[in-house]
Design a protein around this motif. Sequence first.
Motif, short mmCIF file in Angstrom:
data_model
loop_
_atom_site.label_atom_id
_atom_site.label_comp_id
_atom_site.label_asym_id
_atom_site.label_seq_id
_atom_site.Cartn_x
_atom_site.Cartn_y
_atom_site.Cartn_z
N SER A 4 13.58 20.41 13.78
CA SER A 4 13.05 20.70 12.45
C SER A 4 14.21 20.66 11.46
CB SER A 4 12.39 22.09 12.47
OG SER A 4 12.13 22.52 11.16
N VAL A 5 14.05 19.87 10.42
CA VAL A 5 15.15 19.63 9.50
C VAL A 5 14.56 19.36 8.11
CG1 VAL A 5 15.20 17.16 10.12
CG2 VAL A 5 17.31 18.27 9.35
N ARG A 6 15.33 19.69 7.07
CA ARG A 6 14.75 19.56 5.72
C ARG A 6 14.41 18.12 5.36
NH1 ARG A 6 18.71 23.81 2.49
NH2 ARG A 6 17.75 25.64 3.42
N THR A 7 15.39 17.23 5.50
CA THR A 7 15.19 15.83 5.10
C THR A 7 15.94 14.94 6.09
OG1 THR A 7 17.20 15.49 3.80
CG2 THR A 7 15.41 16.62 2.67
N PRO A 8 15.69 13.63 6.08
CA PRO A 8 16.43 12.76 6.99
C PRO A 8 17.94 12.84 6.78
CG PRO A 8 14.53 11.61 6.09
CD PRO A 8 14.61 12.92 5.36
N GLY A 40 16.17 24.37 14.73
CA GLY A 40 15.96 24.52 13.29
C GLY A 40 17.30 24.30 12.61
N GLY A 41 17.43 23.21 11.83
CA GLY A 41 18.67 22.94 11.09
C GLY A 41 19.88 22.89 12.01
N SER A 42 20.93 23.67 11.66
CA SER A 42 22.16 23.61 12.44
C SER A 42 21.99 24.19 13.84
CB SER A 42 23.30 24.32 11.71
OG SER A 42 22.91 25.62 11.36
N GLY A 43 20.84 24.76 14.13
CA GLY A 43 20.52 25.20 15.49
C GLY A 43 20.50 24.06 16.50
N VAL A 44 20.60 22.84 16.01
CA VAL A 44 20.65 21.70 16.94
C VAL A 44 21.99 21.65 17.68
CG1 VAL A 44 21.59 19.94 15.37
CG2 VAL A 44 19.94 19.28 17.14
N VAL A 45 23.01 22.35 17.19
CA VAL A 45 24.35 22.17 17.76
C VAL A 45 24.42 22.49 19.27
CG1 VAL A 45 26.79 22.82 17.60
CG2 VAL A 45 25.45 22.50 15.51
N VAL A 85 32.30 13.67 9.47
CA VAL A 85 31.25 14.06 8.54
C VAL A 85 29.90 13.83 9.20
CG1 VAL A 85 30.19 13.49 6.32
CG2 VAL A 85 32.67 13.57 6.53
N GLU A 86 29.06 14.85 9.25
CA GLU A 86 27.71 14.70 9.82
C GLU A 86 26.67 14.51 8.73
OE1 GLU A 86 27.33 14.21 12.86
OE2 GLU A 86 29.08 15.10 13.82
N THR A 87 26.77 15.32 7.70
CA THR A 87 25.84 15.26 6.55
C THR A 87 26.69 15.63 5.33
OG1 THR A 87 25.21 17.59 6.45
CG2 THR A 87 24.00 16.22 8.04
N PRO A 88 26.13 15.56 4.11
CA PRO A 88 26.95 15.95 2.95
C PRO A 88 27.44 17.40 3.04
CG PRO A 88 25.02 14.71 2.25
CD PRO A 88 24.85 14.94 3.73
N THR A 89 26.81 18.23 3.88
CA THR A 89 27.21 19.65 3.93
C THR A 89 27.62 20.13 5.32
OG1 THR A 89 24.88 20.24 4.20
CG2 THR A 89 25.76 20.34 1.95
N THR A 106 11.77 14.38 18.68
CA THR A 106 10.75 14.37 17.62
C THR A 106 11.30 15.14 16.43
OG1 THR A 106 8.99 14.44 19.25
CG2 THR A 106 8.40 15.06 17.01
N TYR A 107 11.18 14.55 15.26
CA TYR A 107 11.62 15.24 14.04
C TYR A 107 10.42 15.86 13.33
CZ TYR A 107 15.96 12.73 14.79
OH TYR A 107 17.11 12.26 15.34
N VAL A 108 10.64 17.06 12.83
CA VAL A 108 9.65 17.71 11.96
C VAL A 108 10.39 17.97 10.65
CG1 VAL A 108 8.24 19.76 11.57
CG2 VAL A 108 8.40 18.79 13.88
N TYR A 109 9.97 17.27 9.57
CA TYR A 109 10.66 17.42 8.29
C TYR A 109 9.99 18.52 7.48
CZ TYR A 109 12.79 13.07 9.66
OH TYR A 109 13.47 12.11 10.36
N THR A 110 10.81 19.38 6.90
CA THR A 110 10.21 20.50 6.16
C THR A 110 10.12 20.24 4.66
OG1 THR A 110 12.34 21.61 5.99
CG2 THR A 110 10.92 22.22 7.87
N ARG A 111 10.99 19.36 4.11
CA ARG A 111 10.95 19.15 2.65
C ARG A 111 10.64 17.72 2.25
NH1 ARG A 111 15.63 23.00 0.17
NH2 ARG A 111 14.85 24.90 1.17
N GLN A 112 11.24 16.77 2.97
CA GLN A 112 10.99 15.37 2.60
C GLN A 112 11.10 14.51 3.85
OE1 GLN A 112 13.94 13.66 -0.08
NE2 GLN A 112 13.28 11.69 0.75
N ALA A 113 10.04 13.76 4.09
CA ALA A 113 10.01 12.89 5.27
C ALA A 113 10.35 11.46 4.86
CB ALA A 113 8.62 12.94 5.91
N PRO A 114 10.74 10.61 5.80
CA PRO A 114 10.96 9.20 5.44
C PRO A 114 9.65 8.57 4.97
CG PRO A 114 11.69 9.66 7.71
CD PRO A 114 10.96 10.88 7.24
N ASP A 115 9.75 7.49 4.22
CA ASP A 115 8.55 6.78 3.75
C ASP A 115 7.70 6.39 4.95
OD1 ASP A 115 9.35 6.98 1.19
OD2 ASP A 115 10.22 4.95 1.09
#
Length: 244
Positions: free
Chosen positions: A147-151, A119-124, A17-21, A173-182
């Motif tokens: 670039s990824v939506r959330t951590p 971008g997203g699963s383009g990291v593979v 499992v990598e992420t919930p999806t 380097t991460y670029v978050y598009t929807r929610q970044a860590p605190d």
Amino acid sequence: MGVPLTWRVARLRERRVETPTAQTLVLSVPGWPGHLPGQHVDVRLTAADGYRAARSYSLAAPADDDRIALTVQRVPGGEVSPYLTDVYAEGDPVEVRGPVGGWFVWRTDSTAPVLLVAGGSGVVPLAAMVRARRDAGNRAPFRLIYSVRTPADVFYADELRRRIRDDRGLDVTYVYTRQAPDGWRDEPHRIGPADVHRHGWPPELEPLCYVCGPTGFVETVADLLVDLGHPARRVRTERFGPTG
Ligand SMILES: Cc1cc2nc3c(=O)[nH]c(=O)nc-3n(C[C@H](O)[C@H](O)[C@H](O)COP(=O)(O)OP(=O)(O)OC[C@H]3O[C@@H](n4cnc5c(N)ncnc54)[C@H](O)[C@@H]3O)c2cc1C
């Protein structure tokens, strides 16, 4: 003359499992000829009534003998990816054809700096390059902008954390598009010229650039790189499909 590609029967040996999806599937493929980082396979499913569907999936890591790894992001309503992530069971067969692709590859004897932009699963396939660099003891400086939506959507999060520490010359380097860590340095945003300028390489260093993700993401980033002065021939792209 290339060798014609044939369909081979592959079986699922392990699921991570990598992420919930998204999940990494390790398949054994008897007779697997080996591959280069960046290449992909076609995976074909055949239903009981003979209906067939095939999709492409990047090879996520160097081959381990006859074992290959794919990481599949579930696309809601999709024909193939939900089967692979939710139904496909250990020991079950699928057909695999490959390796495919000769341009979007990184060679382990290359010494040029490398910029990877995912971008997203383009990291593979870009992770396959990072892993191959390490396995080969290659010291080419690598920078990955992811670039990824959330951590919670980051693939290979623990491994990347470890590699940033242990693989000399690798920056991530991460670029978050929807929610970044605190406390993150930036507000969530789509990747832009400042990110690529700040976290990539200057064109004078003549880096090889690899960009992979949804079609819209790839086109935007490839244009940004060319606008920043990178020659188009050094910007290699792989499009996974529509922008979600
Ligand atoms: C060279 C290459 C390598 C690829 N490597 C990977 C990989 O390593 N991991 C991975 O998860 N996927 C990868 N893909 C994407 C993969 O091939 C499929 O397109 C994806 O799994 C969706 O297939 P599906 O049958 O589930 O959905 P489909 O039944 O094909 O489509 C269902 C719906 O989702 C939309 N859709 C299709 N593809 C995408 C997508 N990528 N993003 C968002 N929406 C989409 C369609 O327009 C349609 O509306 C790669 C694609 C290419 C061309």
